[in-house]
Scaffold this motif. Structure first.
Motif, short mmCIF file in Angstrom:
data_model
loop_
_atom_site.label_atom_id
_atom_site.label_comp_id
_atom_site.label_asym_id
_atom_site.label_seq_id
_atom_site.Cartn_x
_atom_site.Cartn_y
_atom_site.Cartn_z
N ALA A 95 -3.09 0.16 -3.97
CA ALA A 95 -3.00 -1.08 -3.17
C ALA A 95 -2.84 -2.27 -4.12
O ALA A 95 -3.59 -2.41 -5.08
N TYR A 96 -1.83 -3.06 -3.84
CA TYR A 96 -1.58 -4.26 -4.65
C TYR A 96 -1.64 -5.47 -3.73
O TYR A 96 -1.03 -5.46 -2.66
N ILE A 97 -2.40 -6.48 -4.13
CA ILE A 97 -2.48 -7.70 -3.33
C ILE A 97 -2.00 -8.87 -4.19
O ILE A 97 -2.34 -8.95 -5.37
N ASN A 98 -1.23 -9.71 -3.59
CA ASN A 98 -0.70 -10.84 -4.35
C ASN A 98 -0.70 -12.08 -3.46
O ASN A 98 -0.31 -12.01 -2.30
N VAL A 152 0.87 -1.17 0.00
CA VAL A 152 0.00 0.00 0.00
C VAL A 152 0.91 1.23 0.00
O VAL A 152 1.80 1.34 0.84
N CYS A 153 0.72 2.11 -0.97
CA CYS A 153 1.54 3.32 -0.98
C CYS A 153 0.71 4.48 -1.52
O CYS A 153 -0.32 4.26 -2.15
N ARG A 154 1.19 5.67 -1.29
CA ARG A 154 0.43 6.85 -1.72
C ARG A 154 0.32 6.88 -3.23
O ARG A 154 1.27 6.58 -3.94
N ARG A 184 -4.55 3.10 -8.01
CA ARG A 184 -4.40 1.83 -8.72
C ARG A 184 -4.61 0.68 -7.76
O ARG A 184 -4.09 0.70 -6.64
N ARG A 185 -5.35 -0.32 -8.17
CA ARG A 185 -5.52 -1.52 -7.35
C ARG A 185 -5.32 -2.74 -8.24
O ARG A 185 -5.86 -2.78 -9.33
#
Ligand code: TYD
Ligand code: MG
Length: 455
Positions: free
Chosen positions: A354-357, A314-316, A323-324
């Motif tokens: 936020a990127y989820i992997n 999660v970053c600014r 972007r997700r």
């Protein structure tokens, strides 16, 4: 009666039939998937498929004679599990998957194992020459003479050979290369694939031979996908996995002889596919130490708990719209969880990317991984690592409540087996569970509780 139909359009994805061309398939919503196929049936009039001999008269259950059908082990415990305990004689099993994923390899290995156990098998390839098969077989190991090979695409020939040789198990690799002379359209078209399967189905039931059919999944719709056949066969198995990663997952989608949603895990090696008996260990290997945004979750795949690492970053955001991305899980679910955190914990996530992997490339859709995704997001947002001997499971509702999930005890035992010490789980499940030696159970009722439990 002979029936001559012309100008029928089929969806190459799902087999939807239409009298006119359509841009989008009403059945599966695929675009531009309709192809015109001439359907000319021969006058043999065998349209009605009868799979159980001469059962023209209705009977009661008592009158049906059954002999205890004995299952044959494929020699691979992972495959037997997905099949529901072994190979059922007289059944038709579809093995689907992307090209190059390992369908031919696994079935060749099955033939080798069966032959070693004295079960006669026939491997029919419509894709590779006998030389190519021999080269592949040399990598896999030594074969006894109980397995025979044949390169053939004519269904009539295959039918004759199976009737003559009477093997216990036959492999048809692949259904999209098979050609039924009674149908005028090209191999791989919906009508060819469907008719060929129906012929094989009758053969399997009549002769008690177990048949594996290989079906390629295609994106372009140039050949009919295995979805067209799902309803016809007894069992549907899909081979999944990233072609670039070594492991492969065999998932049961339909099974008339056992439970679905069981999975088998394999690893592609130099000498064929090896079974992975302990997938959790495999999935967690190479986990980063002391990294924020990394949480271990526990998901049930059938009767088996599997631990996976969920990563979040999660970053600014530097754009107007954040972007997700979600790799390995449902994108909408991730968005929903982000919204829950925004609202219930006042975290300003709408201004964050936020990127989820899910590490390892495995796909998980069980709601029980919600809580782990939530904690991964919080951990990354706060840039605070979570104790690495912790596993997390629980479903998260829209009010931020943590809801109970099934089979909590099995999940905790799996964590214990792999050396974890702390489990964050729904409060309801924790309260109803007996203490487990060496494991600290932390029951949480809301996402706020969960956030506090890691700080
Ligand atoms: P294959 O089984 O032919 O896939 P499919 O029939 O599903 O199209 O190929 C599997 C891939 O695995 C192929 O690219 C080569 C590789 N492979 C190995 O890494 N080790 C092996 O022992 C074998 C036989 C194949
Ligand atoms: Mg192949």
């Amino acid at each position: 009666m002979a029936k001559a139909k012309t100008n029928v359009f089929f969806c190459q994805e799902c087999g939807y039939e239409s009298a006119k061309w359509m841009g989008q398939c009403p059945g599966c919503r695929a675009w531009n998937s309709f192809v015109e196929e001439p359907v000319v049936k021969a006058a043999s009039g065998k349209a009605s498929m009868r799979v159980s001999g001469n059962a023209a008269k209705p009977v009661t259950l008592e009158e049906i004679e059954t002999s205890e059908t004995e299952r044959i082990s494929s020699g691979m415990a992972e495959l037997d599990r997905v099949l529901g305990g072994g190979i059922v004689p007289g059944s038709l099993v579809l093995v689907g998957g992307d090209p190059g994923i390992g369908k031919s390899t696994i079935l060749l290995q099955v033939c080798k194992n069966l032959a070693a156990a004295g079960v006669s098998t026939l491997y029919v390839s419509g894709e590779e020459s006998l030389k190519q098969i021999k080269m592949r077989a040399a990598r896999i190991g030594t074969f006894t003479n109980d397995v025979r090979f044949m390169c053939e695409t004519s269904l009539t020939e295959i039918e004759n050979t199976i009737t003559k040789e009477n093997p216990k198990v036959a492999v048809i690799d692949s259904i999209q290369t098979m050609c039924n002379e009674e149908i005028s359209s090209a191999p791989g078209s919906v009508s060819q694939v469907r008719e060929s399967t129906s012929v094989l189905m009758q053969l399997a039931k009549k002769q008690g031979v177990m048949i594996f059919i290989v079906g390629h999944v295609t994106k372009e719709g140039t050949v009919a996908g295995p979805r067209v056949l799902e309803h016809m066969v007894d069992t549907v198995l899909y081979f999944e996995g990233d072609r670039h990663a070594a492991y492969r997952i065999l998932r049961g989608v339909k099974n008339r002889f056992g439970s679905t949603n069981e999975i088998g895990v394999f690893e592609m090696r130099e000498d064929g596919l090896a079974e992975v008996a302990n997938p959790s260990e495999y999935m967690l290997s190479g986990r980063p130490e002391n990294a924020s945004g990394s949480v271990v979750a526990c998901s049930m795949e059938g009767t088996r708990p599997i631990l996976v690492e969920i990563q979040s970053l999660v970053c600014r955001t530097s754009f107007g719209i954040p972007r997700r991305t979600a790799a390995g899980t449902d994108f909408n679910r991730v968005n929903l969880l982000l919204a829950v955190l925004e609202k219930r914990l006042n975290m300003p996530l709408s201004s964050c990317d936020a990127y989820i992997n899910i590490a390892g490339g495995i796909r998980m859709n069980e709601p029980a991984i919600d809580l782990a995704m939530v904690l991964a997001i919080i951990s990354s947002y706060q840039d605070k690592p979570i104790d690495e001997k912790t596993i997390v499971f629980g479903e998260v509702g829209l009010s931020g409540e943590v809801r109970a999930v099934s089979m909590a005890r099995q999940r905790v035992m799996e964590a214990k087996k792999l050396g974890f010490r702390r489990v964050i789980l729904p409060k309801v499940s924790a309260d109803s569970m007996e203490a487990v030696d060496g494991i600290q159970l932390i029951g949480v009722a809301t996402v706020l509780d969960a956030m506090r439990s890691i700080s």
